[in-house]
Design an enzyme around this catalytic site. Structure first.
Site, PDB file in Angstrom:
ATOM      1  N   CYS A 140      -2.465   8.542   2.405  1.00 45.63           N
ATOM      2  CA  CYS A 140      -2.157   8.153   1.015  1.00 45.63           C
ATOM      3  C   CYS A 140      -3.338   8.376   0.098  1.00 45.63           C
ATOM      4  O   CYS A 140      -3.212   8.290  -1.125  1.00 45.63           O
ATOM      5  CB  CYS A 140      -1.716   6.706   0.957  1.00 45.63           C
ATOM      6  N   GLU A 146       0.883  -1.175   0.000  1.00 43.06           N
ATOM      7  CA  GLU A 146       0.000   0.000   0.000  1.00 43.06           C
ATOM      8  C   GLU A 146       0.912   1.214   0.000  1.00 43.06           C
ATOM      9  O   GLU A 146       1.470   1.575   1.033  1.00 43.06           O
ATOM     10  CB  GLU A 146      -0.891  -0.018   1.235  1.00 43.06           C
TER      11      GLU A 146
HETATM   12  N1  LIG Z   1       0.830   4.970   1.530  1.00 37.38           N
HETATM   13  C1  LIG Z   1       0.812   5.452   2.732  1.00 37.38           C
HETATM   14  O1  LIG Z   1      -0.140   5.342   3.491  1.00 37.38           O
HETATM   15  C2  LIG Z   1       2.001   6.171   3.206  1.00 37.38           C
HETATM   16  C3  LIG Z   1       2.822   6.820   2.325  1.00 37.38           C
HETATM   17  N2  LIG Z   1       3.902   7.471   2.780  1.00 37.38           N
HETATM   18  C4  LIG Z   1       4.761   8.186   1.831  1.00 37.38           C
HETATM   19  O2  LIG Z   1       6.123   8.015   2.250  1.00 37.38           O
HETATM   20  C5  LIG Z   1       6.712   9.289   2.420  1.00 37.38           C
HETATM   21  C6  LIG Z   1       7.747   9.254   3.484  1.00 37.38           C
HETATM   22  O3  LIG Z   1       7.110   8.890   4.714  1.00 37.38           O
HETATM   23  P1  LIG Z   1       7.867   7.903   5.610  1.00 37.38           P
HETATM   24  O4  LIG Z   1       7.225   7.632   6.895  1.00 37.38           O
HETATM   25  O5  LIG Z   1       9.297   8.332   5.638  1.00 37.38           O
HETATM   26  O6  LIG Z   1       7.642   6.577   4.794  1.00 37.38           O
HETATM   27  P2  LIG Z   1       8.655   5.393   4.706  1.00 37.38           P
HETATM   28  O7  LIG Z   1       8.191   4.582   3.571  1.00 37.38           O
HETATM   29  O8  LIG Z   1      10.053   5.847   4.747  1.00 37.38           O
HETATM   30  O9  LIG Z   1       8.404   4.584   6.097  1.00 37.38           O
HETATM   31  C7  LIG Z   1       7.315   3.703   6.214  1.00 37.38           C
HETATM   32  C8  LIG Z   1       7.793   2.532   7.065  1.00 37.38           C
HETATM   33  O10 LIG Z   1       8.876   1.905   6.401  1.00 37.38           O
HETATM   34  C9  LIG Z   1      10.003   1.834   7.279  1.00 37.38           C
HETATM   35  N3  LIG Z   1      11.221   1.854   6.471  1.00 37.38           N
HETATM   36  C10 LIG Z   1      11.877   2.917   5.966  1.00 37.38           C
HETATM   37  N4  LIG Z   1      12.946   2.505   5.260  1.00 37.38           N
HETATM   38  C11 LIG Z   1      12.965   1.147   5.325  1.00 37.38           C
HETATM   39  C12 LIG Z   1      13.799   0.105   4.813  1.00 37.38           C
HETATM   40  N5  LIG Z   1      14.868   0.380   4.069  1.00 37.38           N
HETATM   41  N6  LIG Z   1      13.494  -1.193   5.077  1.00 37.38           N
HETATM   42  C13 LIG Z   1      12.419  -1.478   5.825  1.00 37.38           C
HETATM   43  N7  LIG Z   1      11.593  -0.563   6.343  1.00 37.38           N
HETATM   44  C14 LIG Z   1      11.853   0.734   6.090  1.00 37.38           C
HETATM   45  C15 LIG Z   1       9.826   3.009   8.196  1.00 37.38           C
HETATM   46  O11 LIG Z   1      10.549   2.820   9.386  1.00 37.38           O
HETATM   47  C16 LIG Z   1       8.328   2.948   8.430  1.00 37.38           C
HETATM   48  O12 LIG Z   1       8.069   1.937   9.379  1.00 37.38           O
HETATM   49  C17 LIG Z   1       5.544  10.193   2.771  1.00 37.38           C
HETATM   50  O13 LIG Z   1       5.888  11.537   2.522  1.00 37.38           O
HETATM   51  C18 LIG Z   1       4.487   9.665   1.831  1.00 37.38           C
HETATM   52  O14 LIG Z   1       4.719  10.179   0.540  1.00 37.38           O
HETATM   53  C19 LIG Z   1       4.271   7.464   4.105  1.00 37.38           C
HETATM   54  C20 LIG Z   1       3.439   6.827   5.019  1.00 37.38           C
HETATM   55  C21 LIG Z   1       2.240   6.149   4.638  1.00 37.38           C
HETATM   56  O1  LIG Z   2      -2.231   4.847   4.838  1.00 34.45           O
HETATM   57  C1  LIG Z   2      -3.161   5.632   4.779  1.00 34.45           C
HETATM   58  O2  LIG Z   2      -3.036   6.813   4.475  1.00 34.45           O
HETATM   59  C2  LIG Z   2      -4.523   5.083   5.149  1.00 34.45           C
HETATM   60  O3  LIG Z   2      -4.668   3.829   4.530  1.00 34.45           O
HETATM   61  C3  LIG Z   2      -5.638   6.009   4.735  1.00 34.45           C
HETATM   62  S1  LIG Z   2      -7.186   5.433   5.304  1.00 34.45           S
HETATM   63  O4  LIG Z   2      -7.244   3.963   5.160  1.00 34.45           O
HETATM   64  O5  LIG Z   2      -7.283   5.812   6.732  1.00 34.45           O
HETATM   65  O6  LIG Z   2      -8.174   6.120   4.473  1.00 34.45           O
END
Ligand SMILES: NC(=O)C1=CN([C@@H]2O[C@H](COP(=O)(O)OP(=O)(O)OC[C@H]3O[C@@H](n4cnc5c(N)ncnc54)[C@H](O)[C@@H]3O)[C@@H](O)[C@H]2O)C=CC1
Ligand SMILES: O=C(O)[C@H](O)CS(=O)(=O)O
Length: 482
Positions: free
Chosen positions: A289, A255
């Protein structure tokens, strides 16, 4: 932090039924983004502790898979009951470590619990098949079995729901799990797993390892005992984990990032569209997201929409999520504040007009004002990048073809939103929009009973709904001579 149940605030990790510190004693500091104050510390674990957790989860899997789906469902239901009984404390922990307003945290805890409730039941509906044979004296049977030890790597923006959205289907299917929460928000994960232990879920079935993301993630994605990895977070990290998981051919659910278009046609109910845009854009200060990332408004109503949306954005209250009436909390860290400033500067340099907000919040933590960029254009960074913060760029479009072109002009494909009252247009647009989820005159689509997920750079797989348990199951086909 004044908790009714102080035992919820855990400073060690749960591994094989034991609460442990890091082998080498390292810790990670967790701070409150609303004021920079230290919330507490959690273990800085790495490869070695992760390997121990995986091995323990494998031992636990042998017994857990023998429980009936009903027995597992009963324990999951007890977990649900404990989460809801501790909702206020769990919400307080979340607001203090993540920053979202307390009302949003209360909502997320209920949302997180809903996944546990849903999969407590769904596990009992994992049916197989009897297939009419093509040869005499044959019986063809399809069985579904748990994949085994699973891994979850979860983000800081929904520190509870993103854990139960993975752990609940895994446990319901008969799998065990090792969770690596975001280092910014570990206390929510530790509290949830404490309650799972209190519910009677056996030792080793659910484990949490906090610490060095890279080291833990590498072990989770390359250890052959782990058969499934589920990740929510950035697309860049998701790709890395997919690549690392390929070496042992793991099932993956990803996701990832999004760039949601929020499309408003001339015939839309403008008050509903403005209200929907506020909810979709500014929930969790834009850090989801599925947030509206680009607001596309048809030319005929563009000026009126900007006028009404400006009033609504200016009515948002920025502040500490613990304060009553606050609707917008801090962004997660100083890096996010810097990114917001860069996006606003870029938009202004390319002709955008900042009609609300636009500045760093004048508060002790990492705040950025809810911001409206009018007259946004396709050459701006806000048109292409996932904002993941409280900036709402509003673009104009001519007609349906223009709206589709603009909406699909991104590598992402998670959620999109469509405001119109024309039924023919609804079906025509929905079939052309390249997204996994489409809100139609609706701005909040996530629910435990529907498949959450997307396509392209937004990931693979679905979470929640009857589809959400499939990736935790293996299909086994028996061909029996009778
Ligand atoms: N799709 C979603 O719901 C989300 C999207 N994002 C996106 O990611 C961007 C950066 O946010 P971050 O929290 O820094 O996301 P990130 O993707 O860096 O971190 C998410 C998770 O992955 C872990 N992680 C980071 N690098 C890793 C690695 N090399 N191996 C294993 N685990 C690792 C982090 O510790 C955290 O638990 C946000 O600005 C947004 O664009 C972030 C959070 C949620
Ligand atoms: O990771 C997220 O941003 C969440 O999945 C959004 S939601 O499920 O709360 O809409």
């Amino acid at each position: 932090m004044q908790l009714k149940n102080p035992d919820l605030l855990r400073h060690q990790c749960l591994i094989n039924g034991q609460w442990l510190s890091a082998t080498e004693g390292g810790v990670i500091e967790v701070t409150n983004p609303a004021n920079g104050e230290l919330v507490g510390v959690v273990p800085k674990m790495g490869k070695a502790e992760t390997a121990v957790a995986i091995e323990g989860a494998n031992v636990a899997f042998q017994a857990w898979r023998e429980y009936t789906a009903k027995e597992r469902g009963t324990l999951l239901r007890k977990w649900f009951d404990l989460i809801m009984a501790n909702q206020a404390d769990l919400a307080l922990i979340m607001t203090i470590e993540q920053g979202k307003p307390l009302a949003e945290s209360m909502g997320e805890i209920a949302f997180a619990a809903a996944y546990v409730d849903w999969f407590a039941e769904e596990g009992k509906r994992v049916y197989g098949d009897l297939i009419p044979a093509t040869q005499r004296n044959r019986q063809l049977v399809v069985m579904k079995e748990p994949v085994g030890v699973c891994a979850a790597v979860t983000p800081w923006n929904f520190p509870a729901a993103m854990i139960t959205r993975k752990a609940a289907p895994a446990l319901a299917a008969g799998c065990t799990i090792v969770i690596k929460p975001a280092s910014q928000t570990p206390f929510s994960a530790l509290a949830l797993c404490y309650l799972a232990e209190q519910a009677g879920i056996p030792a080793g079935v659910i484990n949490v390892v906090t610490g060095d993301s890279g080291a833990i993630g590498t072990e989770l994605s390359t250890n052959p005992t782990v058969r499934k990895l589920s990740f929510t977070g950035s697309t860049s990290v998701g790709i890395k984990l997919m690549e690392q998981s390929a070496s042992t051919v793991k099932k993956v659910t990803m996701e990832l990032g999004g760039n949601a278009p929020f499309i408003v046609f001339n015939d839309a109910d403008l008050d509903a569209a403005v209200e929907g845009a506020i909810v979709s854009k500014f929930r969790n200060s834009g850090q989801t997201c599925v947030c509206a990332n680009r607001i596309l408004v048809q030319e005929g109503v563009y000026e009126e929409f900007i006028k009404r949306f400006t009033i609504a954005v200016n009515a948002l209250k920025l502040g500490n999520g613990m304060e009553p009436g606050v609707t917008s909390g801090p962004v997660i860290d100083a890096k996010a504040v810097k990114f917001m400033t860069a996006l606003v500067d870029d938009a202004k340099a390319k002709g955008g007009k900042i009609v609300a907000g636009g500045k760093v919040g004048d508060l002790p933590g990492t705040f950025f004002e809810p911001t409206l960029v009018a007259y946004a254009s396709e050459d701006m960074r806000v048109a292409k990048e996932e904002i993941f913060g409280p900036i709402a760029p509003v673009f104009a479009f001519k007609d349906e073809a223009d709206a589709i072109r603009l909406a699909n002009d991104t590598e992402y494909g998670l959620a999109c939103y469509l405001y119109t009252n024309d039924n023919k247009r609804i079906w025509k647009m929905s079939s052309k929009l390249e997204y996994g989820m489409v809100g139609i005159n609706v701005s909040l689509v996530a629910t435990e009973v529907a498949p959450f997920g997307g396509m392209k750079a937004s990931g693979v797989g679905r979470e929640g709904s009857k589809y959400g348990i499939d990736d935790y199951l293996e299909i086994k086909y028996l061909c029996i001579e009778t």
